[in-house]
Design an enzyme around this catalytic site. Structure first.
Site, PDB file in Angstrom:
ATOM      1  NE  ARG A   1     -43.556  20.363  57.947  1.00 21.62           N
ATOM      2  CZ  ARG A   1     -43.837  21.021  58.937  1.00 21.62           C
ATOM      3  NH1 ARG A   1     -42.562  20.354  59.928  1.00 21.62           N
ATOM      4  NH2 ARG A   1     -44.218  21.847  59.485  1.00 21.62           N
ATOM      5  CB  VAL A   2     -37.446  21.101  55.915  1.00 21.46           C
ATOM      6  CG1 VAL A   2     -36.717  22.123  56.894  1.00 21.46           C
ATOM      7  CG2 VAL A   2     -36.629  19.921  55.659  1.00 21.46           C
ATOM      8  N   GLY A   3     -39.723  21.952  58.544  1.00 28.47           N
ATOM      9  CA  GLY A   3     -40.663  22.877  58.978  1.00 28.47           C
ATOM     10  C   GLY A   3     -39.711  24.414  59.119  1.00 28.47           C
ATOM     11  CG  ASP A   4     -40.978  26.816  62.309  1.00 34.31           C
ATOM     12  OD1 ASP A   4     -41.196  25.546  62.391  1.00 34.31           O
ATOM     13  OD2 ASP A   4     -41.149  27.600  63.118  1.00 34.31           O
TER      14      ASP A   4
ATOM     15  N   GLY B   1     -45.118  25.665  61.623  1.00 33.68           N
ATOM     16  CA  GLY B   1     -43.614  26.075  60.677  1.00 33.68           C
ATOM     17  C   GLY B   1     -44.150  26.559  59.409  1.00 33.68           C
TER      18      GLY B   1
ATOM     19  CB  THR C   1     -40.733  23.134  68.056  1.00 35.00           C
ATOM     20  OG1 THR C   1     -41.418  22.502  66.937  1.00 35.00           O
ATOM     21  CG2 THR C   1     -39.587  23.516  68.077  1.00 35.00           C
TER      22      THR C   1
ATOM     23  CB  THR D   1     -43.039  26.233  69.450  1.00 33.41           C
ATOM     24  OG1 THR D   1     -43.887  26.965  70.304  1.00 33.41           O
ATOM     25  CG2 THR D   1     -41.861  25.948  70.130  1.00 33.41           C
ATOM     26  N   GLY D   2     -44.571  26.249  66.954  1.00 31.27           N
ATOM     27  CA  GLY D   2     -46.080  26.264  66.296  1.00 31.27           C
ATOM     28  C   GLY D   2     -45.937  25.619  65.018  1.00 31.27           C
TER      29      GLY D   2
HETATM   30  N1  GLY Z   1     -42.657  24.165  64.342  1.00 38.39           N
HETATM   31  C1  GLY Z   1     -42.174  22.966  64.232  1.00 38.39           C
HETATM   32  C2  GLY Z   1     -42.543  22.475  62.773  1.00 38.39           C
HETATM   33  O1  GLY Z   1     -43.506  23.246  62.038  1.00 38.39           O
HETATM   34  O2  GLY Z   1     -42.033  21.619  62.237  1.00 38.39           O
END
Ligand code: GLY
Length: 397
Positions: free
Chosen positions: A264-267, A290, A236, A287-288
């Site tokens: 799938r949607v992350g943070d 999510g 990210t 970043t990391g």
């Molecule tokens: N931080 C990015 C994700 O987990 O999608």
């Protein structure tokens, strides 16, 4: 040449890295700072934004808008086919389709835009900004986001490069999926069942090597491809900018977790998790992992901590502590969580904090890129010594 389990573990996880594994003595000697007070204007980002900071800083110091400057930085990796964590060339989902997430917040106007799981549009960050500027909504996802992008003049592009397509093929032919126990599940240990025996490991590596050759992955890229298949990476970029007038903005963009379940949607597109900017307080991003960050609304928690008087460093550490608390401090599980926060306060104070010093198969510590007239990389201040391990936990010694 056969790749033994032992060789792979050493080259991929330990040998090339100057960092230590969880629980061992710290070996990293990179100059650490990761927090301080910057001159204004200032722009901060994840380390993969480093080479794009100059142009953004020039824009910012010439009176340019803070969000325009931040978007300029993240657009760099989005356009770069060799950056497999965002935009063009990002790792695809389990169906071989690249799905991007991004969000942005513009401090002076207190406005926000976001897109999730959007396909075929390279610059998800610019699309998020277009949602902000040209709709009465804040977040668009999936097909709707793509149609909106095309209507707004964004070109439809195939975001899968030959390299990422071949890595996906290798994953598809050799690996299991995301269905089943997660790190948060009481049954998480069931993920340890595979590869406990050397013979099984050797057989699997040999098979992956053979298939990598058949797919046409160049010899020098085979080990990286195998690593990405076994340990699906997330990558990210976040960027926050603050100008001399005290205006601030932030944005975050990603292709998310490699080989993820479609949808799938992350943070990163979640305003409050992947990014949050409050014109009165500051701007933060992540970043990391999510999934872990969503559960603590990381960026928003940091901003609220600073609103109550915490420094960027303390605000970030407190937020990491909430992730630790979600696992009752169990480092056996926390070793699979990778988290970095990038934090900028309205007065120019900044910090980068990370749960671990670095990520399993990377050779460098987590870093923040900063430009306040002097462009530099600083090592994040980590809560724990050692590096995080990639999920799933295939290796049991
Ligand atoms: N931080 C990015 C994700 O987990 O999608």
């Amino acid at each position: 040449m056969a790749i033994s389990r032992r060789d792979f573990v050493h080259s991929a996880l330990l040998g090339a890295a100057s960092l230590s594994v969880p629980g061992s003595a710290k070996a990293d000697t990179a100059p650490a700072r990761g927090s301080g007070k910057a001159k204004l204007p200032v722009i901060i980002s994840a380390a993969n934004g480093f080479k794009y900071l100059d142009e953004a800083y020039t824009l910012l110091s010439g009176g340019g808008d803070t969000l325009d400057a931040a978007l300029k930085v993240v657009q760099g990796p989005e356009d770069d086919p060799n950056d497999e964590s965002v935009g063009l060339g990002g790792h695809p989902n389990e169906e071989g389709v690249v799905e991007l997430d991004a969000c942005c917040m513009h401090g002076p106007t207190r406005t926000a835009g976001s897109v999730g799981a959007v396909r075929n549009i390279k610059n998800a960050s610019l699309l998020a900004n277009t949602v902000r500027l040209h709709t009465g909504h804040v977040m668009l996802v999936g097909e709707g986001a793509e149609k909106f992008a095309v209507a707004q003049g964004f070109p439809r592009e195939n975001l899968l490069t030959d390299k990422s397509r071949k890595e996906w093929l290798l994953w598809k032919e050799t690996h299991s999926d995301w269905w089943g126990a997660s790190l948060s599940s009481p049954d998480w240990r069931t993920r340890l069942r595979v590869h406990a025996h050397t013979d099984e490991w050797q057989e699997r590596m040999d098979r992956m090597k053979t298939i990598a050759v058949a797919i046409g992955i160049p010899r020098e890229e085979q080990m990286d491809a195998i690593r990405s298949v076994i340990f699906p990476p997330t990558g990210t970029i976040h960027c926050s900018a603050l100008n001399a007038k005290g205006e601030m903005s932030g944005c975050t963009t990603t292709s998310g977790l490699a080989w993820k379940i479609p949808g799938r949607v992350g943070d990163s597109p979640i305003i409050s998790a992947g990014c949050y900017t409050d014109q009165d307080v500051g701007s933060a991003g992540a970043t990391g992992s999510g999934e872990e960050n969503i559960k603590v609304a990381g960026a928003h928690t940091i901003i609220e901590n600073m609103r109550r008087g915490m420094s960027p460093l303390d605000a970030g550490m407190d937020t990491l502590q909430r992730i630790v608390h979600n696992y009752n401090g169990d480092k056996e599980r926390l070793q699979y969580v990778d988290m970095v926060y990038y934090i900028l306060k309205k007065d120019g104070a900044y910090a980068a904090v990370s749960l671990w010093e670095g990520y399993g198969d990377d050779t460098s510590p987590h870093r923040i890129a900063i430009h306040d007239g002097t462009k530099r990389l600083e090592t994040a201040v980590s809560m724990f010594r050692g590096v995080s391990q990639a999920w799933p936990p295939l290796f049991k010694s």
